[in-house]
Write a protein that holds these residues in place. Structure first.
Motif, PDB file in Angstrom:
ATOM      1  N   HIS A  76      -9.999  -3.973  -1.793  1.00  0.00           N
ATOM      2  CA  HIS A  76     -10.714  -3.514  -0.599  1.00  0.00           C
ATOM      3  C   HIS A  76     -10.791  -1.995  -0.650  1.00  0.00           C
ATOM      4  CE1 HIS A  76     -12.133  -3.288   3.480  1.00  0.00           C
ATOM      5  NE2 HIS A  76     -11.106  -2.525   3.822  1.00  0.00           N
ATOM      6  N   ASN A  77     -11.990  -1.466  -0.574  1.00  0.00           N
ATOM      7  CA  ASN A  77     -12.213  -0.017  -0.662  1.00  0.00           C
ATOM      8  C   ASN A  77     -11.542   0.565  -1.913  1.00  0.00           C
ATOM      9  OD1 ASN A  77     -13.740  -0.012   1.691  1.00  0.00           O
ATOM     10  ND2 ASN A  77     -11.998   0.504   2.986  1.00  0.00           N
ATOM     11  N   LEU A  78     -11.709  -0.138  -3.022  1.00  0.00           N
ATOM     12  CA  LEU A  78     -11.181   0.259  -4.333  1.00  0.00           C
ATOM     13  C   LEU A  78      -9.652   0.313  -4.398  1.00  0.00           C
ATOM     14  CD1 LEU A  78     -13.784   3.035  -5.218  1.00  0.00           C
ATOM     15  CD2 LEU A  78     -13.827   0.609  -5.841  1.00  0.00           C
ATOM     16  N   VAL A  79      -8.997  -0.352  -3.469  1.00  0.00           N
ATOM     17  CA  VAL A  79      -7.530  -0.412  -3.453  1.00  0.00           C
ATOM     18  C   VAL A  79      -7.118  -1.878  -3.592  1.00  0.00           C
ATOM     19  CG1 VAL A  79      -5.439   0.063  -2.112  1.00  0.00           C
ATOM     20  CG2 VAL A  79      -7.389   1.634  -1.984  1.00  0.00           C
ATOM     21  N   LYS A  80      -6.154  -2.123  -4.467  1.00  0.00           N
ATOM     22  CA  LYS A  80      -5.691  -3.482  -4.734  1.00  0.00           C
ATOM     23  C   LYS A  80      -4.543  -3.858  -3.802  1.00  0.00           C
ATOM     24  CE  LYS A  80      -3.985  -6.309  -8.587  1.00  0.00           C
ATOM     25  NZ  LYS A  80      -3.621  -6.267 -10.020  1.00  0.00           N
ATOM     26  N   TYR A  81      -4.690  -5.009  -3.147  1.00  0.00           N
ATOM     27  CA  TYR A  81      -3.654  -5.568  -2.286  1.00  0.00           C
ATOM     28  C   TYR A  81      -3.210  -6.879  -2.932  1.00  0.00           C
ATOM     29  CZ  TYR A  81      -5.308  -2.092   0.960  1.00  0.00           C
ATOM     30  OH  TYR A  81      -5.660  -0.892   1.535  1.00  0.00           O
ATOM     31  N   PRO A 154      -9.499  -7.209   4.613  1.00  0.00           N
ATOM     32  CA  PRO A 154     -10.098  -6.020   5.227  1.00  0.00           C
ATOM     33  C   PRO A 154      -9.649  -5.811   6.680  1.00  0.00           C
ATOM     34  CG  PRO A 154     -11.742  -7.213   3.980  1.00  0.00           C
ATOM     35  CD  PRO A 154     -10.513  -8.088   4.031  1.00  0.00           C
ATOM     36  N   VAL A 157      -6.039  -4.533   6.682  1.00  0.00           N
ATOM     37  CA  VAL A 157      -6.000  -3.125   6.252  1.00  0.00           C
ATOM     38  C   VAL A 157      -6.426  -2.228   7.409  1.00  0.00           C
ATOM     39  CG1 VAL A 157      -7.058  -1.414   4.722  1.00  0.00           C
ATOM     40  CG2 VAL A 157      -6.335  -3.625   3.801  1.00  0.00           C
ATOM     41  N   GLU A 158      -7.542  -2.562   8.030  1.00  0.00           N
ATOM     42  CA  GLU A 158      -8.054  -1.726   9.142  1.00  0.00           C
ATOM     43  C   GLU A 158      -7.081  -1.683  10.318  1.00  0.00           C
ATOM     44  OE1 GLU A 158     -10.664   0.163   8.509  1.00  0.00           O
ATOM     45  OE2 GLU A 158     -10.805  -0.876   6.600  1.00  0.00           O
ATOM     46  N   THR A 163      -0.273  -2.568   3.577  1.00  0.00           N
ATOM     47  CA  THR A 163      -0.516  -1.393   2.720  1.00  0.00           C
ATOM     48  C   THR A 163      -0.447  -1.856   1.270  1.00  0.00           C
ATOM     49  OG1 THR A 163       1.836  -0.842   2.764  1.00  0.00           O
ATOM     50  CG2 THR A 163       0.426   0.268   4.381  1.00  0.00           C
TER      51      THR A 163
END
Length: 166
Positions: A76-81, A154, A157-158, A163
């Motif tokens: 999500h938004n170029l970040v891996k969870y 998403p 995260v929002e 994190t």
């Protein structure tokens, strides 16, 4: 398939082999044959994901396919969870779908039951019932866990509920 499934999902799930052995863990004679089909379908699904540069999970069976565990991730938004997941094969499988758990997300979203089980009742379970016993573990991941992650990560995260792991 339901009209709410997008074209790409229909195409992807259409490439996962349908299973032919109608057996669950209680059927000692046929369970091994069903498990072989499950593993072949998973290998096929993992291969197609890797070829499309869309791999998003690892999985391994435990206790002769009675339990499964793995890792799944969502970008999500170029970040891996990344999350651990697990489930047990229901005694009434394949009539009943597995209940996939993401324990570390328990209590962080309303779309989850006690024990970290993701909510799949409204959209996925009717689809599973219509396609049982042809659907298997790979289908549960493709049509259950993947869309759940896409909808919930998403949002989580929002909300600041999760994190990324460093």
């Amino acid at each position: 398939m339901a009209e709410t499934i997008d074209k790409n999902t229909k195409e992807r799930v259409g490439k996962i082999p349908l299973l032919t052995v109608n057996a669950g863990p209680r059927d000692k004679e046929k369970w091994e044959d069903r498990l072989k089909e499950e593993l072949m379908a998973l290998i096929n699904y993992i291969r197609q994901n890797k070829e499309a540069d869309m791999d998003w999970f690892t999985i391994e069976p435990k206790n002769n396919g009675l339990s499964w565990q793995g890792k799944c991730w969502y970008i999500h938004n170029l970040v891996k969870y990344e999350f651990d997941f697990r489930f047990d094969t229901p005694a009434t499988y394949p009539a009943a779908a597995p209940e996939i758990e993401l324990p570390e997300l328990e209590g962080k979203t309303a779309k989850m039951y006690r024990g970290g089980k993701i909510c799949l009742t409204i959209h996925f379970k009717p689809l599973w019932i219509r396609n049982s016993p042809r659907f298997g573990i790979a289908h549960a991941l493709c049509l259950g866990l993947a869309p759940w992650l896409a909808a919930e990560v998403p949002y989580l995260v929002e909300e600041g509920a999760i994190t990324p792991k460093v």
